[in-house]
Design an enzyme around this catalytic site. Structure first.
Site, mmCIF file in Angstrom:
data_model
loop_
_atom_site.group_PDB
_atom_site.id
_atom_site.type_symbol
_atom_site.label_atom_id
_atom_site.label_comp_id
_atom_site.label_asym_id
_atom_site.label_seq_id
_atom_site.Cartn_x
_atom_site.Cartn_y
_atom_site.Cartn_z
ATOM 1 N N GLY A 50 32.556 33.704 46.535
ATOM 2 C CA GLY A 50 30.839 34.122 46.716
ATOM 3 C C GLY A 50 31.189 32.672 47.657
ATOM 4 O O GLY A 50 29.331 32.266 47.562
ATOM 5 N N SER A 77 36.833 33.475 47.365
ATOM 6 C CA SER A 77 36.248 32.844 48.987
ATOM 7 C C SER A 77 37.605 33.234 49.489
ATOM 8 O O SER A 77 37.672 31.923 50.657
ATOM 9 C CB SER A 77 35.769 31.693 49.571
ATOM 10 O OG SER A 77 34.444 31.783 48.633
ATOM 11 N N TRP A 122 34.478 45.608 46.479
ATOM 12 C CA TRP A 122 33.141 45.840 47.584
ATOM 13 C C TRP A 122 31.993 44.938 46.462
ATOM 14 O O TRP A 122 30.562 45.562 47.344
ATOM 15 C CB TRP A 122 32.761 47.382 47.658
ATOM 16 C CG TRP A 122 33.843 47.686 48.714
ATOM 17 C CD1 TRP A 122 35.315 46.763 49.306
ATOM 18 C CD2 TRP A 122 34.019 49.091 49.476
ATOM 19 N NE1 TRP A 122 35.399 48.264 50.475
ATOM 20 C CE2 TRP A 122 34.707 49.365 50.505
ATOM 21 C CE3 TRP A 122 33.465 50.700 49.260
ATOM 22 C CZ2 TRP A 122 35.304 50.550 51.346
ATOM 23 C CZ3 TRP A 122 33.550 51.664 49.941
ATOM 24 C CH2 TRP A 122 34.718 51.114 50.557
ATOM 25 N N GLY A 173 36.513 39.698 47.884
ATOM 26 C CA GLY A 173 35.154 39.497 47.804
ATOM 27 C C GLY A 173 34.303 40.572 49.169
ATOM 28 O O GLY A 173 34.891 41.071 50.118
ATOM 29 N N GLY A 174 33.471 39.085 49.698
ATOM 30 C CA GLY A 174 32.671 39.237 50.760
ATOM 31 C C GLY A 174 33.977 39.662 52.000
ATOM 32 O O GLY A 174 33.312 40.491 53.134
HETATM 33 P P1 13P Z 1 34.562 36.416 47.596
HETATM 34 O O1 13P Z 1 35.200 36.523 48.221
HETATM 35 O O2 13P Z 1 33.325 36.823 48.210
HETATM 36 O O3 13P Z 1 34.748 35.221 46.828
HETATM 37 O O4 13P Z 1 34.670 37.382 46.099
HETATM 38 C C1 13P Z 1 35.970 36.973 45.096
HETATM 39 C C2 13P Z 1 35.845 38.097 44.237
HETATM 40 O O5 13P Z 1 34.455 37.847 43.313
HETATM 41 C C3 13P Z 1 36.526 39.106 44.166
HETATM 42 O O6 13P Z 1 36.486 39.857 42.843
#
Ligand code: 13P
Length: 254
Positions: free
Chosen positions: A176, A216, A10, A237-238
């Site tokens: 990200g 991503s 998160w 992440g997102g």
């Molecule tokens: P995203 O999925 O937002 O690219 O982030 C990946 C991440 O850093 C998970 O630790």
């Protein structure tokens, strides 16, 4: 055989009530929709940890983790959280060495080796992150960078300790950005990581090590990424901030 894991990170998002609301959706969806033996892990800010662990009781496919822990046992480190504290609320995992911590907080491989020791000493499983920057990829240094991160970060562990480690390959240029590594690019690195583990700890331990992909990752690209032989799940992440997206990624292993 090694465990399949989809872990949400998160990061520094969601206040206390928002986090509990999202987690409540996640555990209900896991209960209703997840049919495989995979594990869904949520790595929340420290603030949420205790409550999430309480909410997850009775849901054996859901675990909770922190995103960091200090290397020292305790002491005068204002603002820090120890591994013992994380363990005391019932969390199971701790992300270590995320590229954002390496980049913004100056965490080095040497420091991360100490953090790994402390986390393991408290019976927590590290999700240890490695990955190259765009410049390192473009200059073809990425195999060396990843090997150094492994050697300096976790290869000092004995076999029993290493067996507790989950690795996460997160190319910094894919985090990200919406630019994911292709499944071939990710598989190439995951296979390399497994070969390095086999050379150090033997083939059996290498075969049993869970290696996640992060950067991503979303419900659209996860099926192809997770179909690769050496990709055992994701660090998200997102997309972990939306229950529907996160569960759809978890369900790739149904
Ligand atoms: P995203 O999925 O937002 O690219 O982030 C990946 C991440 O850093 C998970 O630790």
């Amino acid at each position: 055989m090694r465990k399949k894991i989809v872990a949400g990170n998160w990061k520094m998002n969601l206040d206390y009530n928002e986090g509990l609301g999202l987690f409540s959706e996640i555990i209900n969806m896991v209960k209703d929709e997840v049919t495989g033996t995979q594990e869904a892990v949520v790595c929340s800010p420290f603030i949420h940890l205790h409550s999430l662990v309480q909410m997850a009781k009775g849901y054996n496919k859901v675990a909770v983790g922190a995103q960091n822990a200090h290397q020292a046992e305790s002491g005068a480190y204002t603002g820090e959280i120890s591994a013992k504290m994380v363990k005391s609320v019932g969390a199971a995992y701790v992300i270590l060495g995320h590229s954002e911590r390496r980049q913004y907080f100056g965490e080095t491989n040497e420091l991360l080796a100490k953090k790994t020791d402390t986390v393991l000493a408290h019976d927590l499983r590290p999700i240890f992150c490695i990955g190259e920057t765009l410049q390192e990829r473009e200059s073809n240094q990425y195999f060396d960078v990843i090997k150094t991160q492994l050697v300096e970060g976790v290869f000092h562990l004995d076999e029993a300790q290493f067996a507790q480690v989950v690795l996460a390959y997160e190319p910094v240029w894919a985090i990200g950005t919406g630019v994911t590594a292709s499944s071939a690019q990710a598989q190439e690195i995951h296979a390399f990581i497994r070969i390095e583990i086999a050379a150090k700890y033997g083939q059996e331990i290498a075969n049993n090590t869970t290696i996640l992909y992060g950067g991503s990752c979303n419900p659209k690209n996860a099926p192809e990424l997770f179909a690769q032989p050496d990709i055992d799940g994701g660090l998200i992440g997102g997309a972990s901030l939306k229950s529907r997206d996160f569960i759809d990624i978890v369900k790739v292993f149904n």
